[in-house]
Design a protein around this motif. Structure first.
Motif, mmCIF file in Angstrom:
data_model
loop_
_atom_site.group_PDB
_atom_site.id
_atom_site.type_symbol
_atom_site.label_atom_id
_atom_site.label_comp_id
_atom_site.label_asym_id
_atom_site.label_seq_id
_atom_site.Cartn_x
_atom_site.Cartn_y
_atom_site.Cartn_z
ATOM 1 N N ARG A 24 7.513 8.021 -5.977
ATOM 2 C CA ARG A 24 7.939 6.505 -5.906
ATOM 3 C C ARG A 24 8.280 6.105 -4.685
ATOM 4 N N ILE A 25 9.411 6.859 -4.064
ATOM 5 C CA ILE A 25 9.675 6.569 -2.820
ATOM 6 C C ILE A 25 8.581 6.457 -1.836
ATOM 7 N N ALA A 28 6.566 3.175 -2.630
ATOM 8 C CA ALA A 28 7.309 1.882 -2.256
ATOM 9 C C ALA A 28 7.039 1.667 -0.678
ATOM 10 N N ARG A 29 7.182 2.842 0.154
ATOM 11 C CA ARG A 29 7.035 2.790 1.401
ATOM 12 C C ARG A 29 5.829 2.257 1.906
ATOM 13 N N VAL A 32 4.640 -1.725 0.749
ATOM 14 C CA VAL A 32 5.132 -2.959 1.507
ATOM 15 C C VAL A 32 5.506 -2.644 2.846
ATOM 16 N N LYS A 35 8.852 -4.477 4.363
ATOM 17 C CA LYS A 35 9.963 -4.339 3.839
ATOM 18 C C LYS A 35 10.321 -2.731 3.825
ATOM 19 N N THR A 36 9.858 -1.917 4.380
ATOM 20 C CA THR A 36 9.980 -0.426 4.328
ATOM 21 C C THR A 36 11.424 0.008 4.291
ATOM 22 N N HIS A 39 13.338 -0.838 1.039
ATOM 23 C CA HIS A 39 12.805 0.025 -0.049
ATOM 24 C C HIS A 39 13.116 1.299 -0.056
ATOM 25 N N THR A 40 12.969 1.919 1.359
ATOM 26 C CA THR A 40 13.481 3.255 1.484
ATOM 27 C C THR A 40 14.951 3.591 1.353
ATOM 28 N N TRP A 42 16.913 1.589 -0.628
ATOM 29 C CA TRP A 42 16.929 1.343 -2.116
ATOM 30 C C TRP A 42 16.718 2.851 -2.749
ATOM 31 N N ALA A 43 15.478 3.382 -2.348
ATOM 32 C CA ALA A 43 14.966 4.573 -3.128
ATOM 33 C C ALA A 43 15.961 5.595 -2.784
#
Length: 84
Positions: A24-25, A28-29, A32, A35-36, A39-40, A42-43
């Motif tokens: 998922r990480i 997510a990276r 987008v 916003k890497t 997202h990173t 937050w993950a």
């Protein structure tokens, strides 16, 4: 940037929760790019929280193998999310 590596056992047919979280990480990276960082971050925050909770559930023999005793594990689990 630090990469998080999670190794799943080869004998298991299903991926471990940590391996799924890592996927998922990565997803997510790559989805987008603008916003890497967010997202990173937050993950990683979510992963750290999960690992700290799981640390408390481990038996003392596993903690000893990792170089922790029960008190150290409790201190580690009590850390706020912004402390790595």
């Amino acid at each position: 940037m630090t990469n998080i590596l999670v190794f799943a056992p080869r004998s298991s047919a299903e991926p471990t929760p940590l391996a799924m979280t890592y996927r998922r990480i990565v997803r997510a990276r790559s989805v987008v790019r603008g916003k890497t960082f967010v997202h990173t971050w937050w993950a990683r925050r979510q992963l750290r929280a999960m690992l700290r909770k799981e640390l408390l559930l481990q038996p003392d023999s596993v903690l000893e193998d990792a170089g922790f005793d029960r008190k150290q594990a409790e201190r580690e689990a009590a850390k706020p999310f912004w402390v790595a």
